[in-house]
Design a protein around this motif. Sequence first.
Motif, short mmCIF file in Angstrom:
data_model
loop_
_atom_site.label_atom_id
_atom_site.label_comp_id
_atom_site.label_asym_id
_atom_site.label_seq_id
_atom_site.Cartn_x
_atom_site.Cartn_y
_atom_site.Cartn_z
N ARG A 72 0.84 -1.21 0.00
CA ARG A 72 0.00 0.00 0.00
C ARG A 72 0.87 1.25 0.00
NH1 ARG A 72 -5.28 -1.24 0.97
NH2 ARG A 72 -5.71 -3.24 1.99
N LEU A 73 1.93 1.23 0.80
CA LEU A 73 2.81 2.39 0.89
C LEU A 73 3.48 2.67 -0.46
CD1 LEU A 73 4.11 4.54 2.70
CD2 LEU A 73 5.91 2.87 3.22
N ALA A 74 3.97 1.61 -1.11
CA ALA A 74 4.64 1.79 -2.40
C ALA A 74 3.68 2.34 -3.45
CB ALA A 74 5.24 0.47 -2.86
N VAL A 75 2.49 1.77 -3.53
CA VAL A 75 1.51 2.20 -4.53
C VAL A 75 1.04 3.62 -4.25
CG1 VAL A 75 -0.77 1.76 -5.51
CG2 VAL A 75 0.79 -0.15 -5.07
N ASP A 76 0.77 3.93 -2.99
CA ASP A 76 0.36 5.29 -2.64
C ASP A 76 1.46 6.29 -3.01
OD1 ASP A 76 -2.02 4.36 -1.68
OD2 ASP A 76 -1.52 4.61 0.45
N GLY A 77 2.71 5.89 -2.79
CA GLY A 77 3.82 6.77 -3.12
C GLY A 77 3.86 7.10 -4.61
N TYR A 78 3.60 6.09 -5.44
CA TYR A 78 3.62 6.31 -6.89
C TYR A 78 2.44 7.16 -7.34
CZ TYR A 78 3.78 5.26 -11.89
OH TYR A 78 3.82 5.35 -13.26
N VAL A 79 1.25 6.87 -6.83
CA VAL A 79 0.07 7.65 -7.21
C VAL A 79 0.24 9.11 -6.80
CG1 VAL A 79 -2.40 7.96 -6.81
CG2 VAL A 79 -1.49 5.67 -7.19
N ASN A 80 0.73 9.33 -5.59
CA ASN A 80 0.93 10.71 -5.13
C ASN A 80 2.03 11.41 -5.90
OD1 ASN A 80 -1.11 10.91 -3.16
ND2 ASN A 80 0.12 9.77 -1.69
N PHE A 81 3.03 10.66 -6.33
CA PHE A 81 4.07 11.24 -7.17
C PHE A 81 3.45 11.79 -8.46
CE2 PHE A 81 7.19 10.98 -10.57
CZ PHE A 81 8.33 11.56 -10.01
N CYS A 82 2.60 10.99 -9.09
CA CYS A 82 1.96 11.44 -10.33
C CYS A 82 0.98 12.57 -10.07
CB CYS A 82 1.24 10.26 -10.99
SG CYS A 82 2.35 8.97 -11.59
N ARG A 83 0.43 12.65 -8.88
CA ARG A 83 -0.49 13.73 -8.53
C ARG A 83 0.26 15.04 -8.30
NH1 ARG A 83 -2.79 11.45 -4.54
NH2 ARG A 83 -4.79 10.96 -5.51
N LEU A 84 1.43 14.98 -7.68
CA LEU A 84 2.08 16.18 -7.18
C LEU A 84 3.25 16.68 -8.03
CD1 LEU A 84 2.15 15.19 -3.39
CD2 LEU A 84 0.53 16.71 -4.54
N ARG A 85 3.89 15.80 -8.78
CA ARG A 85 5.08 16.22 -9.53
C ARG A 85 4.70 16.77 -10.89
NH1 ARG A 85 9.01 17.29 -6.42
NH2 ARG A 85 10.43 17.09 -8.20
N PRO A 86 5.58 17.54 -11.54
CA PRO A 86 5.30 18.07 -12.88
C PRO A 86 5.03 16.94 -13.87
CG PRO A 86 7.22 19.15 -11.92
CD PRO A 86 6.88 18.01 -11.01
N VAL A 87 4.31 17.27 -14.91
CA VAL A 87 3.89 16.25 -15.87
C VAL A 87 5.08 15.56 -16.52
CG1 VAL A 87 3.68 17.91 -17.79
CG2 VAL A 87 2.34 15.79 -17.80
#
Length: 268
Positions: free
Chosen positions: A131-146
């Motif tokens: 869960r932690l790994a997947v949440d980290g990736y989803v939030n990365f795509c949410r917060l980082r530049p395109v």
Amino acid sequence: MSTLAVPHAGTGELWGPEEFTARLRAVPAERYHDRHPFNVRMHQGALTPAELRRWIVNRFHYQRHIPVKDALILAKFDDSALRRSWLRRIQDHDGVADGEGGIERWLRLGEAAGISRSRLTSGEEVLPGVRLAVDGYVNFCRLRPVLEAVAASLTELAAPTIMRTRIDAFERHYPWIEADGLAYFRTRIGQGRRDSKEALALVLARSRTRQEQEAAVAALRFKCEVLWSLLDAVAAVDTPVVPVAPVDNAADRGRSGAAPDPAPQGAA
């Protein structure tokens, strides 16, 4: 899981397309999750049915979040053509109708391995580390530049190879899994080749400074660590826990010369 390395100010010369491409390709070549010991054991036929089912259950948690992260990336595009192109990725996983798409094919993989749909979709067996790994990736795509979010998807550069290896391994070593369950892997060979080609062209075109190039490489490295950490969590379930000997407080007090604690009032 390692954190994303923050690139320096990017004062160096812009890498040429060939060098930039080579640097991007080198990341999954060195750290893609096909090199993880759990994946190596899988492809060697060394997993037990319980281990393989645990991987299918936990990997499904990642699979079901792929269209979520792609929707977050799509929302960052300011160009209609790019949004239409990226929309296809969401449709690849969600399908355009019930009973279609990559998530549906992963559910069928689970059924072929003896895992019910309700067991997969409940998420009750998903490990905290996954869960932690997947949440980290989803939030990365949410917060980082395109640019960085797209660059992180370039693990797909290595996807066709691992899919072919996995199909061969499952057919050779795990014949108890029904052949129809491997449809997800077969489909991803072509999709991964197409998607990585498009994403690579986009990253090359949009990285206009050395800093952006370095950020793209760092983003791809981060994604490799996400996949690696997911397998770390799955593999750690069978890692024996070394018991820690209890501290003998009385012995410690004796060595220090301290007096023992007084007995509470009323104690015999």
